[in-house]
Design an enzyme around this catalytic site. Structure first.
Site, PDB file in Angstrom:
ATOM      1  N   ASP A 172      26.981  31.662  57.826  1.00 22.90           N
ATOM      2  CA  ASP A 172      28.568  31.195  56.872  1.00 22.90           C
ATOM      3  C   ASP A 172      29.472  31.192  57.716  1.00 22.90           C
ATOM      4  OD1 ASP A 172      26.458  30.041  55.491  1.00 22.90           O
ATOM      5  OD2 ASP A 172      26.253  31.549  54.141  1.00 22.90           O
ATOM      6  N   TYR A 220      30.898  29.200  60.132  1.00 14.62           N
ATOM      7  CA  TYR A 220      31.467  27.797  59.527  1.00 14.62           C
ATOM      8  C   TYR A 220      32.858  28.022  58.670  1.00 14.62           C
ATOM      9  CZ  TYR A 220      31.592  24.495  55.561  1.00 14.62           C
ATOM     10  OH  TYR A 220      31.937  22.784  55.220  1.00 14.62           O
ATOM     11  N   ASP A 221      33.680  28.984  58.194  1.00 13.05           N
ATOM     12  CA  ASP A 221      34.435  29.728  57.027  1.00 13.05           C
ATOM     13  C   ASP A 221      35.582  29.616  58.693  1.00 13.05           C
ATOM     14  OD1 ASP A 221      33.147  29.470  55.393  1.00 13.05           O
ATOM     15  OD2 ASP A 221      33.003  32.276  55.155  1.00 13.05           O
ATOM     16  N   GLU A 267       9.603  10.167  41.947  1.00 16.50           N
ATOM     17  CA  GLU A 267      10.859  11.026  42.270  1.00 16.50           C
ATOM     18  C   GLU A 267      10.871  12.243  41.024  1.00 16.50           C
ATOM     19  OE1 GLU A 267      14.140   8.181  42.554  1.00 16.50           O
ATOM     20  OE2 GLU A 267      12.944   6.611  44.122  1.00 16.50           O
ATOM     21  N   LYS A 293      12.854  13.307  38.430  1.00 20.12           N
ATOM     22  CA  LYS A 293      14.015  12.827  37.613  1.00 20.12           C
ATOM     23  C   LYS A 293      14.698  13.633  36.953  1.00 20.12           C
ATOM     24  CE  LYS A 293      15.389   9.465  33.767  1.00 20.12           C
ATOM     25  NZ  LYS A 293      15.828  10.775  32.845  1.00 20.12           N
ATOM     26  N   ASP A 308      18.270  15.852  36.055  1.00 20.52           N
ATOM     27  CA  ASP A 308      18.717  16.027  34.608  1.00 20.52           C
ATOM     28  C   ASP A 308      20.329  16.300  34.654  1.00 20.52           C
ATOM     29  OD1 ASP A 308      18.801  15.454  31.331  1.00 20.52           O
ATOM     30  OD2 ASP A 308      18.294  17.334  31.125  1.00 20.52           O
ATOM     31  N   ARG A 367      28.562   6.468  36.055  1.00 19.80           N
ATOM     32  CA  ARG A 367      27.694   5.080  35.059  1.00 19.80           C
ATOM     33  C   ARG A 367      28.260   4.317  33.714  1.00 19.80           C
ATOM     34  NH1 ARG A 367      22.803   2.807  32.885  1.00 19.80           N
ATOM     35  NH2 ARG A 367      23.143   3.605  30.984  1.00 19.80           N
ATOM     36  N   TYR A 395      19.231   8.547  45.527  1.00 17.63           N
ATOM     37  CA  TYR A 395      17.727   7.771  44.887  1.00 17.63           C
ATOM     38  C   TYR A 395      18.064   6.612  45.043  1.00 17.63           C
ATOM     39  CZ  TYR A 395      19.821   7.801  40.191  1.00 17.63           C
ATOM     40  OH  TYR A 395      20.996   7.380  39.381  1.00 17.63           O
ATOM     41  N   LYS A 455       9.129   3.958  41.136  1.00 17.09           N
ATOM     42  CA  LYS A 455       9.544   2.991  41.703  1.00 17.09           C
ATOM     43  C   LYS A 455       8.616   1.701  41.830  1.00 17.09           C
ATOM     44  CE  LYS A 455      14.074   4.870  40.527  1.00 17.09           C
ATOM     45  NZ  LYS A 455      14.982   5.842  41.798  1.00 17.09           N
ATOM     46  N   LYS A 465       7.918  10.855  31.052  1.00 14.21           N
ATOM     47  CA  LYS A 465       9.315  12.292  31.093  1.00 14.21           C
ATOM     48  C   LYS A 465       8.517  12.574  30.500  1.00 14.21           C
ATOM     49  CE  LYS A 465      13.152  11.815  29.764  1.00 14.21           C
ATOM     50  NZ  LYS A 465      13.684  11.093  28.422  1.00 14.21           N
ATOM     51  N   CYS A 484      12.300  50.983   9.146  1.00 15.39           N
ATOM     52  CA  CYS A 484      11.579  50.436  10.197  1.00 15.39           C
ATOM     53  C   CYS A 484      10.536  49.715   9.322  1.00 15.39           C
ATOM     54  CB  CYS A 484      10.731  51.333  11.472  1.00 15.39           C
ATOM     55  SG  CYS A 484       9.416  50.471  11.892  1.00 15.39           S
ATOM     56  N   CYS A 542       6.962  51.824   9.464  1.00 17.73           N
ATOM     57  CA  CYS A 542       6.204  52.878   9.126  1.00 17.73           C
ATOM     58  C   CYS A 542       7.986  53.214   7.744  1.00 17.73           C
ATOM     59  CB  CYS A 542       6.201  53.882  10.525  1.00 17.73           C
ATOM     60  SG  CYS A 542       7.834  54.114  11.510  1.00 17.73           S
ATOM     61  N   CYS A 553      13.421  52.140  16.027  1.00 22.27           N
ATOM     62  CA  CYS A 553      12.335  52.459  15.684  1.00 22.27           C
ATOM     63  C   CYS A 553      12.342  54.087  16.033  1.00 22.27           C
ATOM     64  CB  CYS A 553      11.301  52.083  14.701  1.00 22.27           C
ATOM     65  SG  CYS A 553      10.180  53.447  13.678  1.00 22.27           S
ATOM     66  N   CYS A 573       4.871  55.240  14.431  1.00 23.75           N
ATOM     67  CA  CYS A 573       5.221  54.559  13.543  1.00 23.75           C
ATOM     68  C   CYS A 573       3.760  53.552  14.516  1.00 23.75           C
ATOM     69  CB  CYS A 573       6.292  54.044  14.681  1.00 23.75           C
ATOM     70  SG  CYS A 573       6.283  52.228  13.963  1.00 23.75           S
TER      71      CYS A 573
HETATM   72  C1  9MJ Z   1      16.984  10.320  38.242  1.00 29.07           C
HETATM   73  N1  9MJ Z   1      17.818  10.952  37.301  1.00 29.07           N
HETATM   74  O1  9MJ Z   1      16.703  11.926  38.911  1.00 29.07           O
HETATM   75  C2  9MJ Z   1      16.754   7.334  38.802  1.00 29.07           C
HETATM   76  N2  9MJ Z   1      16.575   8.861  38.458  1.00 29.07           N
HETATM   77  O2  9MJ Z   1      16.535   4.369  39.535  1.00 29.07           O
HETATM   78  C3  9MJ Z   1      15.997   8.947  39.572  1.00 29.07           C
HETATM   79  N3  9MJ Z   1      17.323   8.503  38.329  1.00 29.07           N
HETATM   80  C4  9MJ Z   1      16.915   5.723  38.512  1.00 29.07           C
HETATM   81  N4  9MJ Z   1      15.768   7.080  39.859  1.00 29.07           N
HETATM   82  C5  9MJ Z   1      17.399   3.824  38.439  1.00 29.07           C
HETATM   83  N5  9MJ Z   1      14.743   9.766  40.647  1.00 29.07           N
HETATM   84  C6  9MJ Z   1      17.992   3.945  37.612  1.00 29.07           C
HETATM   85  C7  9MJ Z   1      17.928   5.417  37.737  1.00 29.07           C
END
Ligand code: 9MJ
Length: 669
Positions: free
Chosen positions: A33, A36-37, A114, A116, A118, A137, A226, A291, A315, A409, A412, A427, A433
């Site tokens: 690192d 790189y710095d 894959e 998913k 969040d 999006r 993705y 998919k 999910k 307490c 006790c 306590c 106790c």
């Molecule tokens: C997520 N959220 O990880 C899609 N996603 O593909 C993955 N979302 C996705 N694919 C088509 N791994 C619409 C959304």
């Protein structure tokens, strides 16, 4: 002169881009690192001296440009899709059936699976290999222009690698905040008295919705790609996984957990694997996505409204839910700590029904602003104890009641005290106790302590409640008759418990010290104490200063150990246990360096037949070895039992010596 400078700047940029690629995409940095710095600083100072040489794609520009007044709208050239959901195996099979019907085939379908993520879906557009635009999006058709913020994310290449990329390449992915970065960010915010984020998703969203990219640049954001949007020229590959492989070669990072499988059953196995691995992943996911892999089939399947028919999100059970806080009780732990426990209207969260959740301590109750009667967010992640995360202020009823710490307490009746600077209230009853007594005995009997098989928590509570035992020492006076007469206890179970009690009498000094349940003395500290002193009488006699000579023992732990051995009831219990026949080997300590396995690091994996992993660990440590949980270049030996998994693979990859159980036994003997 000018030409020379320009060349120098270009070379530096290329070097930095290449190092970013090795670091973020290949996971194989070739320089430390610090180096790189140094490259980065060199480029920064050249650009500062010659501002006319600064370009938009320079890696120095990630720190954030000038703030915007508002976000511009971006029309997506191809809509950004959302995904349909499956919440059960049944719904998943219905999806697979629809795919079969529409494709008119009875053969297993190839799916790319894959995790998913969040986070926030974004679309990033490259023209001639340069990042020109990034958008959220939005509603799928129109998003917001967040180019200025996306540029600050190190994992997003400002310039693609290689030559064979199309003139126009739109890639889609999920921006997220890794768990570790999220924790650090919140910790910093807390120290500065600023607002904290409820979860990594909100933190990522808040960071991307900044008008000032200098703020975004400070946030630990990451991305996995993705999919693709608008792409000029020939198709990139005939399959979804082929497309992902291809974009990865241009420096766009894809999730390493992605896997292509055949048939929906294999998808379910993938789901189970990822669910199991979930806690260990450094980012939050809320399910997995499947998919249809073949792109021609994807085209045949098409879309319903804005969701593709060729993909589905499977999910995981939600980890957070809303429910009502009905009341709060205070539970008394082994060391007397009073923990506020929320009694909740039962709610299904994280895959189970939860009706109790911890509120940690009074400080946390104030910080989270929780009142009785509130609607609260309950979180249950993995195997962790469910907790109340926060309250929903909009839903607070007029008669919501403050939570107060009891003065006495609840078990006790002794005074409840709160030491200055400590979050925990305790306590003051000590072993008077019953709650503390029960917890102390449970701790004594636990697997890592005396390992008394068959003597579970419930049974200990009954034995204390029925006054059959007062302390751990009394366990050894229990009779077959006493045990048999307990509810739901047969002759055989009673016999087994007596046999385990007999068996555990032959123990080790470190186990015994751990089993005593001294505050802040865990397994490792107990082992250090045992190795340092060799004799219990020496530990008992040691001063606070002397105890601090033991590795990992600081002033607070030393104080706890010292005062434990100055309380008469603790001394009485130790005496009584010895009288009952508890024994262990005692010997003058050997200097650590003299121990035969000093300096060696072991990792245990898989199931061992002849001894438990706990036992193997204790024996290795007694010989001076370190036992670690993960394999690295520093590991000397990996002991592989039956069904050893990824740790064994890692060892083989790194060329670490692998021992069988027989090999381990030889070493130990
Ligand atoms: C997520 N959220 O990880 C899609 N996603 O593909 C993955 N979302 C996705 N694919 C088509 N791994 C619409 C959304």
């Amino acid at each position: 002169m000018k030409d020379n400078l320009e060349k120098q700047v270009t070379i530096l940029r290329q070097q930095i881009h290449a190092h970013n690629h090795r670091y973020y995409v290949l996971d194989e940095p070739t320089i430390p690192d610090s180096e790189y710095d140094r490259l980065m600083r060199e480029l920064q100072s050249l650009e500062a001296a010659h501002p006319e040489l600064v370009t938009q794609d320079s890696p120095t520009q990630r720190v954030g440009a000038e703030p915007l007044k508002s976000f511009n709208q971006v029309q997506h050239s191809l809509p950004m899709l959302s995904l349909g959901n499956a919440f059960s195996s049944q719904e998943l099979h219905a999806f697979d059936k629809r795919v079969h019907d529409r494709l008119d085939t009875s053969l297993d379908i190839s799916y790319t699976c894959e995790p998913k993520l969040d986070g926030l879906a974004v679309s990033i557009r490259y023209e001639k290999g340069y990042l020109v635009q990034a958008a959220t999006r939005g509603d799928g058709q129109t998003g917001e222009d967040i180019t200025h913020n996306i540029r600050t994310i190190d994992m997003v290449p400002l310039q693609l690698i290689g030559r064979d990329f199309p003139d126009v390449l739109e890639v889609r992915g999920e921006v997220f905040m890794p768990k570790a970065g999220f924790t650090a960010l919140n910790k910093k915010a807390e120290q500065l008295g600023e607002k904290t984020f409820a979860n990594p998703r909100n933190a990522a969203a808040g960071s991307l919705r900044q008008l000032d990219p200098r703020v975004t640049a400070q946030r630990p954001l990451a991305i996995y790609f993705y999919g693709i949007g608008d792409v000029s020229g020939e198709p990139l590959a005939p399959s979804h996984h082929g497309v992902l492989q291809k974009i990865q070669t241009w420096g766009l990072r894809i999730n390493p957990e992605i896997k292509t499988v055949k048939g929906i059953k294999a998808c379910e196995a993938y789901y189970a694997d990822i669910l199991q691995a979930r806690e260990k992943l450094d980012y939050e996911i809320d399910g997995v996505v499947y998919k249809v892999d073949d792109l021609a089939s994807q085209e045949t399947l098409g879309f319903v409204s804005r969701a593709p028919r060729f993909a589905i999100a499977h999910k995981f059970p939600a980890q957070e839910e809303l429910t009502l806080l009905e009341s709060v009780d205070f539970q008394v732990g082994r060391t007397g700590t009073l923990t506020p426990v929320a009694r909740l209207q039962p709610v299904f969260v994280g895959g189970v029904t939860v009706s109790n959740a911890t509120l940690h301590n009074m400080d946390e109750i104030i910080r989270k602003d929780v009142l009785i009667g509130d609607t609260v967010i309950v979180r249950r992640a993995g195997d962790v104890i469910p907790e109340v995360v926060s309250s929903i202020l909009d839903k607070r009823p007029k008669d919501a009641k403050k939570i107060t710490l009891p003065k006495a307490c609840p078990v006790c009746g002794s005074d409840v005290l709160r030491a200055k600077g400590e979050a925990a209230a305790r306590c003051s009853g000590g072993l008077y106790c019953p709650a503390q007594r029960k917890e102390a005995i449970k701790h004594f009997a636990a697997r890592k302590a005396m390992d008394i098989d068959g003597l579970g928590d419930k049974l200990i509570e009954i034995l204390v409640d029925e006054n059959k035992i007062q302390s751990a020492a009394d366990l050894f006076s229990l009779t077959q008759e006493q045990l048999e007469n307990l509810e739901r206890m047969g002759e055989k179970s009673a016999k087994n418990i007596l046999a385990s009690l007999e068996k555990c009498k032959q123990t080790t000094l470190s186990r015994f010290i751990y089993a005593l349940g001294i505050r802040e003395v865990g397994e490792a500290t107990a082992l250090n104490l045992a190795q340092h002193y060799g004799f219990i009488k020496d530990i008992m006699a040691a001063s606070v200063d002397e105890l601090q000579q033991v590795s990992d023992v600081g002033p607070i732990v030393a104080q706890h150990i010292h005062s434990f051995f100055r309380q008469s009831h603790n001394l009485e219990i130790i005496e009584a246990l010895k009288k009952q026949g508890l024994t262990w080997h005692e010997a003058a300590p050997r200097a650590q360096g003299d121990l035969p396995l000093a300096g060696k690091t072991f990792v245990l994996t898989g199931t061992l037949q002849g001894l438990s992993r706990q036992e193997a660990k204790a024996q290795l440590q007694a010989l001076g070895a370190k036992v670690s949980g993960s394999v690295s270049k520093k590991t000397d030996y990996v002991v592989a039992g039956e069904a050893a998994g990824s740790k064994l693979e890692k060892a083989q990859e790194l060329g670490v010596e692998v021992l069988t159980e027989d090999g381990l036994q030889k070493l130990l003997s």
